[in-house]
Design a protein around this motif. Structure first.
Motif, PDB file in Angstrom:
ATOM      1  N   ILE A   1       0.870  -1.253   0.026  1.00  0.00           N
ATOM      2  CA  ILE A   1       0.016  -0.068   0.059  1.00  0.00           C
ATOM      3  C   ILE A   1       0.771   1.368  -0.124  1.00  0.00           C
ATOM      4  N   GLU A   2       1.911   1.259   0.752  1.00  0.00           N
ATOM      5  CA  GLU A   2       2.712   2.404   0.899  1.00  0.00           C
ATOM      6  C   GLU A   2       3.396   2.725  -0.555  1.00  0.00           C
ATOM      7  N   LEU A   3       3.800   1.516  -1.051  1.00  0.00           N
ATOM      8  CA  LEU A   3       4.714   1.606  -2.442  1.00  0.00           C
ATOM      9  C   LEU A   3       3.515   2.105  -3.521  1.00  0.00           C
ATOM     10  N   LEU A   4       2.423   1.772  -3.423  1.00  0.00           N
ATOM     11  CA  LEU A   4       1.119   2.299  -4.512  1.00  0.00           C
ATOM     12  C   LEU A   4       1.019   3.532  -4.271  1.00  0.00           C
ATOM     13  N   ARG A   5       1.004   4.005  -2.780  1.00  0.00           N
ATOM     14  CA  ARG A   5       0.757   5.276  -2.521  1.00  0.00           C
ATOM     15  C   ARG A   5       1.803   6.328  -3.151  1.00  0.00           C
ATOM     16  N   ALA A   6       2.918   5.834  -3.091  1.00  0.00           N
ATOM     17  CA  ALA A   6       4.036   6.619  -3.413  1.00  0.00           C
ATOM     18  C   ALA A   6       4.027   6.739  -5.030  1.00  0.00           C
ATOM     19  N   ALA A   7       3.885   5.601  -5.818  1.00  0.00           N
ATOM     20  CA  ALA A   7       3.617   5.645  -7.149  1.00  0.00           C
ATOM     21  C   ALA A   7       2.530   6.679  -7.834  1.00  0.00           C
ATOM     22  N   LYS A   8       1.248   6.371  -7.024  1.00  0.00           N
ATOM     23  CA  LYS A   8       0.273   7.582  -7.324  1.00  0.00           C
ATOM     24  C   LYS A   8       0.463   8.939  -7.276  1.00  0.00           C
ATOM     25  N   ALA A   9       1.241   8.961  -6.256  1.00  0.00           N
ATOM     26  CA  ALA A   9       1.778  10.583  -5.756  1.00  0.00           C
ATOM     27  C   ALA A   9       2.635  10.806  -6.866  1.00  0.00           C
ATOM     28  N   ALA A  10       3.286  10.135  -7.223  1.00  0.00           N
ATOM     29  CA  ALA A  10       4.498  10.641  -8.221  1.00  0.00           C
ATOM     30  C   ALA A  10       3.813  10.720  -9.713  1.00  0.00           C
ATOM     31  N   GLY A  11       2.945  10.054  -9.942  1.00  0.00           N
ATOM     32  CA  GLY A  11       2.110  10.347 -11.256  1.00  0.00           C
ATOM     33  C   GLY A  11       2.974   9.677 -12.373  1.00  0.00           C
ATOM     34  N   GLY A  12       2.345   9.135 -13.315  1.00  0.00           N
ATOM     35  CA  GLY A  12       2.851   8.474 -14.558  1.00  0.00           C
ATOM     36  C   GLY A  12       3.267   7.395 -14.330  1.00  0.00           C
ATOM     37  N   TYR A  13       4.122   6.863 -15.161  1.00  0.00           N
ATOM     38  CA  TYR A  13       4.785   5.124 -15.138  1.00  0.00           C
ATOM     39  C   TYR A  13       6.399   5.558 -14.844  1.00  0.00           C
ATOM     40  N   ASN A  14       6.752   5.527 -13.786  1.00  0.00           N
ATOM     41  CA  ASN A  14       8.079   5.695 -13.445  1.00  0.00           C
ATOM     42  C   ASN A  14       8.703   4.721 -12.518  1.00  0.00           C
ATOM     43  N   ARG A  15      10.014   5.345 -11.975  1.00  0.00           N
ATOM     44  CA  ARG A  15      10.562   4.150 -11.053  1.00  0.00           C
ATOM     45  C   ARG A  15       9.673   3.690  -9.842  1.00  0.00           C
ATOM     46  N   ASP A  16       9.022   4.662  -9.245  1.00  0.00           N
ATOM     47  CA  ASP A  16       8.179   4.356  -8.206  1.00  0.00           C
ATOM     48  C   ASP A  16       6.891   3.311  -8.695  1.00  0.00           C
ATOM     49  N   ALA A  17       6.443   3.501  -9.796  1.00  0.00           N
ATOM     50  CA  ALA A  17       5.299   2.767 -10.124  1.00  0.00           C
ATOM     51  C   ALA A  17       6.107   1.260 -10.402  1.00  0.00           C
ATOM     52  N   ILE A  18       7.077   1.316 -11.075  1.00  0.00           N
ATOM     53  CA  ILE A  18       7.592  -0.082 -11.385  1.00  0.00           C
ATOM     54  C   ILE A  18       8.216  -0.738 -10.140  1.00  0.00           C
ATOM     55  N   GLU A  19       8.545  -0.218  -9.221  1.00  0.00           N
ATOM     56  CA  GLU A  19       8.774  -0.766  -7.711  1.00  0.00           C
ATOM     57  C   GLU A  19       7.502  -1.355  -7.089  1.00  0.00           C
ATOM     58  N   ALA A  20       6.501  -0.401  -7.308  1.00  0.00           N
ATOM     59  CA  ALA A  20       5.371  -0.766  -6.528  1.00  0.00           C
ATOM     60  C   ALA A  20       4.502  -1.923  -7.013  1.00  0.00           C
ATOM     61  N   LEU A  21       4.604  -1.920  -8.564  1.00  0.00           N
ATOM     62  CA  LEU A  21       3.860  -2.990  -9.298  1.00  0.00           C
ATOM     63  C   LEU A  21       4.678  -4.262  -8.968  1.00  0.00           C
ATOM     64  N   PHE A  22       6.016  -4.173  -9.163  1.00  0.00           N
ATOM     65  CA  PHE A  22       6.986  -5.328  -9.129  1.00  0.00           C
ATOM     66  C   PHE A  22       6.652  -5.866  -7.398  1.00  0.00           C
ATOM     67  N   TYR A  23       6.686  -5.153  -6.485  1.00  0.00           N
ATOM     68  CA  TYR A  23       6.273  -5.698  -5.388  1.00  0.00           C
ATOM     69  C   TYR A  23       4.920  -6.160  -4.899  1.00  0.00           C
ATOM     70  N   THR A  24       4.203  -5.430  -5.535  1.00  0.00           N
ATOM     71  CA  THR A  24       2.566  -6.022  -5.352  1.00  0.00           C
ATOM     72  C   THR A  24       2.255  -7.306  -5.866  1.00  0.00           C
ATOM     73  N   ARG A  25       2.943  -7.344  -7.304  1.00  0.00           N
ATOM     74  CA  ARG A  25       2.798  -8.561  -8.114  1.00  0.00           C
ATOM     75  C   ARG A  25       3.294  -9.747  -7.230  1.00  0.00           C
ATOM     76  N   ARG A  26       4.549  -9.611  -6.525  1.00  0.00           N
ATOM     77  CA  ARG A  26       5.181 -10.656  -5.632  1.00  0.00           C
ATOM     78  C   ARG A  26       4.212 -11.147  -4.849  1.00  0.00           C
ATOM     79  N   VAL A  27       3.756 -10.204  -4.008  1.00  0.00           N
ATOM     80  CA  VAL A  27       3.017 -10.513  -2.844  1.00  0.00           C
ATOM     81  C   VAL A  27       1.768 -11.405  -3.232  1.00  0.00           C
ATOM     82  N   TRP A  28       1.037 -10.935  -4.185  1.00  0.00           N
ATOM     83  CA  TRP A  28      -0.207 -11.696  -4.511  1.00  0.00           C
ATOM     84  C   TRP A  28       0.126 -12.949  -5.336  1.00  0.00           C
ATOM     85  N   ILE A  29       1.073 -12.981  -5.937  1.00  0.00           N
ATOM     86  CA  ILE A  29       1.414 -14.222  -6.460  1.00  0.00           C
ATOM     87  C   ILE A  29       1.825 -15.357  -5.284  1.00  0.00           C
TER      88      ILE A  29
END
Length: 115
Positions: free
Chosen positions: A29-57
């Motif tokens: 959630i923290e990573l996703l919030r940071a990615a949302k706040a940063a806006g766009g598809y950037n390093r924060d988004a990549i990190e958040a998505l990678f982590y979130t995918r690993r968790v849910w897998i």
């Protein structure tokens, strides 16, 4: 010397596992919030998505195990939620959506439901 009963040890094990699950969901959630706040598809988004995918897998892998003690209907529902989150992560990665908030909301509900 204090002897622990099997039930006490198992209860502590379940409590520890739920605490770890809450921690990883909170981090997601923290990573996703940071990615949302940063806006766009950037390093924060990549990190958040990678982590979130690993968790849910990992959750899906655990939920599919026959020794998982959750009832079958709940396991199926959680797997369905996990699949939706994974699909949303993929849609964000493909820049088809920026629905970080939807993933945050669902993950928050799941995390808050862990007791």
């Amino acid at each position: 010397m204090y002897q622990f009963s099997y039930a006490e040890i198992m209860e502590d094990g379940v409590a520890d596992a739920k605490d770890r699950e809450r921690q990883v969901l909170t981090r997601s959630i923290e990573l996703l919030r940071a990615a949302k706040a940063a806006g766009g598809y950037n390093r924060d988004a990549i990190e958040a998505l990678f982590y979130t995918r690993r968790v849910w897998i990992r959750f899906i892998e655990d939920l599919k195990q026959p020794e998982n003690q959750l009832n079958q209907e709940l396991r199926a529902n959680l797997i369905s939620i996990a699949i939706w989150i994974l699909k949303e992560c993929d849609r964000i990665r493909k820049r088809e959506t920026d629905n970080f908030q939807g993933i945050i909301d669902v993950t928050t509900i799941i995390r808050d439901g862990l007791q």
